[in-house]
Design a protein around this motif. Structure first.
Motif, mmCIF file in Angstrom:
data_model
loop_
_atom_site.group_PDB
_atom_site.id
_atom_site.type_symbol
_atom_site.label_atom_id
_atom_site.label_comp_id
_atom_site.label_asym_id
_atom_site.label_seq_id
_atom_site.Cartn_x
_atom_site.Cartn_y
_atom_site.Cartn_z
ATOM 1 N N GLY A 51 0.781 -1.230 0.000
ATOM 2 C CA GLY A 51 0.000 0.000 0.000
ATOM 3 C C GLY A 51 0.811 1.277 0.000
ATOM 4 N N ALA A 52 2.129 1.183 0.142
ATOM 5 C CA ALA A 52 2.980 2.381 0.139
ATOM 6 C C ALA A 52 4.198 2.122 -0.747
ATOM 7 C CB ALA A 52 3.426 2.723 1.556
ATOM 8 N N THR A 53 4.763 3.192 -1.278
ATOM 9 C CA THR A 53 5.960 3.053 -2.117
ATOM 10 C C THR A 53 7.226 2.939 -1.278
ATOM 11 O OG1 THR A 53 6.160 5.454 -2.307
ATOM 12 C CG2 THR A 53 4.910 4.313 -4.039
ATOM 13 N N THR A 54 7.194 3.508 -0.073
ATOM 14 C CA THR A 54 8.342 3.428 0.829
ATOM 15 C C THR A 54 7.871 3.040 2.227
ATOM 16 O OG1 THR A 54 8.236 5.773 1.422
ATOM 17 C CG2 THR A 54 9.669 5.182 -0.439
ATOM 18 N N VAL A 55 8.772 2.415 2.971
ATOM 19 C CA VAL A 55 8.481 1.991 4.336
ATOM 20 C C VAL A 55 9.692 2.315 5.204
ATOM 21 C CG1 VAL A 55 7.962 0.032 5.844
ATOM 22 C CG2 VAL A 55 7.005 0.110 3.541
ATOM 23 N N THR A 56 9.456 2.936 6.350
ATOM 24 C CA THR A 56 10.544 3.212 7.288
ATOM 25 C C THR A 56 10.891 1.938 8.046
ATOM 26 O OG1 THR A 56 9.870 5.511 7.548
ATOM 27 C CG2 THR A 56 11.213 4.567 9.317
ATOM 28 N N ILE A 57 12.161 1.572 8.009
ATOM 29 C CA ILE A 57 12.630 0.414 8.773
ATOM 30 C C ILE A 57 12.900 0.842 10.208
ATOM 31 C CG2 ILE A 57 14.394 -1.380 8.948
ATOM 32 C CD1 ILE A 57 12.452 -1.503 6.465
ATOM 33 N N GLY A 58 13.474 2.003 10.395
ATOM 34 C CA GLY A 58 13.761 2.534 11.722
ATOM 35 C C GLY A 58 14.754 3.668 11.628
ATOM 36 N N THR A 59 15.222 4.101 12.773
ATOM 37 C CA THR A 59 16.127 5.246 12.832
ATOM 38 C C THR A 59 17.416 4.851 13.531
ATOM 39 O OG1 THR A 59 14.232 6.736 12.901
ATOM 40 C CG2 THR A 59 16.346 7.637 13.617
ATOM 41 N N VAL A 60 18.533 5.257 12.959
ATOM 42 C CA VAL A 60 19.842 5.043 13.562
ATOM 43 C C VAL A 60 19.907 5.876 14.841
ATOM 44 C CG1 VAL A 60 22.341 5.320 13.211
ATOM 45 C CG2 VAL A 60 20.875 4.686 11.282
ATOM 46 N N PRO A 61 20.441 5.323 15.937
ATOM 47 C CA PRO A 61 20.574 6.131 17.154
ATOM 48 C C PRO A 61 21.371 7.408 16.878
ATOM 49 C CG PRO A 61 21.061 3.846 17.615
ATOM 50 C CD PRO A 61 20.949 3.973 16.122
ATOM 51 N N SER A 62 21.178 8.381 17.722
ATOM 52 C CA SER A 62 21.880 9.647 17.564
ATOM 53 C C SER A 62 22.734 9.902 18.797
ATOM 54 C CB SER A 62 20.876 10.785 17.368
ATOM 55 O OG SER A 62 21.566 11.993 17.145
ATOM 56 N N ASN A 63 24.018 9.681 18.649
ATOM 57 C CA ASN A 63 24.969 9.927 19.726
ATOM 58 C C ASN A 63 26.224 10.509 19.080
ATOM 59 O OD1 ASN A 63 27.052 9.726 21.657
ATOM 60 N ND2 ASN A 63 26.049 8.007 22.663
ATOM 61 N N ALA A 64 26.489 11.769 19.326
ATOM 62 C CA ALA A 64 27.614 12.460 18.695
ATOM 63 C C ALA A 64 28.956 11.846 19.062
ATOM 64 C CB ALA A 64 27.587 13.938 19.078
ATOM 65 N N ASN A 65 28.990 11.030 20.112
ATOM 66 C CA ASN A 65 30.249 10.407 20.533
ATOM 67 C C ASN A 65 30.516 9.080 19.836
ATOM 68 O OD1 ASN A 65 30.779 12.460 22.460
ATOM 69 N ND2 ASN A 65 29.294 11.509 23.838
ATOM 70 N N ARG A 66 29.654 8.707 18.877
ATOM 71 C CA ARG A 66 29.790 7.408 18.229
ATOM 72 C C ARG A 66 29.755 7.522 16.711
ATOM 73 N NH1 ARG A 66 25.600 3.995 21.960
ATOM 74 N NH2 ARG A 66 26.863 4.052 23.829
ATOM 75 N N ILE A 67 30.432 6.581 16.081
ATOM 76 C CA ILE A 67 30.322 6.359 14.641
ATOM 77 C C ILE A 67 29.652 5.000 14.482
ATOM 78 C CG2 ILE A 67 31.573 5.970 12.493
ATOM 79 C CD1 ILE A 67 33.803 7.766 13.654
ATOM 80 N N TYR A 68 28.528 4.964 13.780
ATOM 81 C CA TYR A 68 27.779 3.726 13.565
ATOM 82 C C TYR A 68 28.161 3.142 12.210
ATOM 83 C CZ TYR A 68 25.011 5.270 17.509
ATOM 84 O OH TYR A 68 24.620 5.663 18.758
ATOM 85 N N TYR A 69 28.283 1.813 12.136
ATOM 86 C CA TYR A 69 28.601 1.165 10.879
ATOM 87 C C TYR A 69 27.739 -0.080 10.696
ATOM 88 C CZ TYR A 69 31.531 -1.622 13.987
ATOM 89 O OH TYR A 69 31.973 -2.408 15.019
ATOM 90 N N LEU A 70 27.487 -0.415 9.450
ATOM 91 C CA LEU A 70 26.613 -1.517 9.079
ATOM 92 C C LEU A 70 27.327 -2.855 9.249
ATOM 93 C CD1 LEU A 70 23.912 -2.419 7.714
ATOM 94 C CD2 LEU A 70 25.176 -2.307 5.557
ATOM 95 N N LEU A 71 26.680 -3.792 9.949
ATOM 96 C CA LEU A 71 27.191 -5.156 10.051
ATOM 97 C C LEU A 71 26.513 -6.065 9.029
ATOM 98 C CD1 LEU A 71 27.334 -5.571 13.935
ATOM 99 C CD2 LEU A 71 29.237 -5.158 12.364
#
Length: 163
Positions: A51-71
């Protein structure tokens, strides 16, 4: 025997007072945990439907002291997608405008199955940004399928940001 020499408050910081002679306040402990503890390392939408063209999976946490990377990303298609010419999916970070973390050849949304897409260890995820799945036709236009179901799980790691 231990002699307490001071109470450590949030401003003092626990990292600066790693000894056996100080007692931290609750604010100091909460600040330390918020800054240093893990945050789940999983972003998941267990109910991706139609029913939609896009779907939100979720949001990456927001912490300026961290670099997030995909596993890795796990896409589990439980009901094959069809309708409106749907041909494939693309999953991107940064609200759909950033790096593709699932490309069209990575997961076949037209057939049931579980698809595991391993990260390369170098793909970073933007702090606080949304991970978005888009349904695409063979010309790469967004379309809204009329049938199908899947779950999408994004596993990530993090490291301390440079000072």
């Amino acid at each position: 025997s231990i002699t307490v020499t001071k109470f450590v408050d949030e401003a003092d910081g626990l990292a600066n007072n790693d000894d056996d002679t100080s007692i931290p306040t609750s604010a100091a402990v909460i600040d330390y945990v918020d800054t240093n503890a893990g945050d789940g390392n999983l972003i998941r939408n267990g109910s991706v439907g139609t029913g939609a063209t896009t779907v939100t999976i979720g949001t990456v946490p927001s912490n300026a002291n961290r670099i997030y990377y995909l596993l890795k990303v796990v896409v589990k298609v439980t009901v094959a997608f069809s309708g409106n010419g749907v041909d494939h999916i693309i999953v991107s970070e940064d609200g759909g405008l950033g790096t593709q973390i699932v490309a069209d050849a990575d997961a076949d949304a037209l057939n049931t199955g579980t698809y595991v897409i391993e990260g390369d260890g170098a793909t970073t995820l933007e702090n606080g940004e949304t991970i978005l799945l888009g349904f695409r036709d063979s010309s790469n236009n967004l379309v809204a399928p009329t049938a199908g179901a899947m779950s999408v799980s994004v596993f990530y790691g993090w490291e301390d940001a440079p000072a």
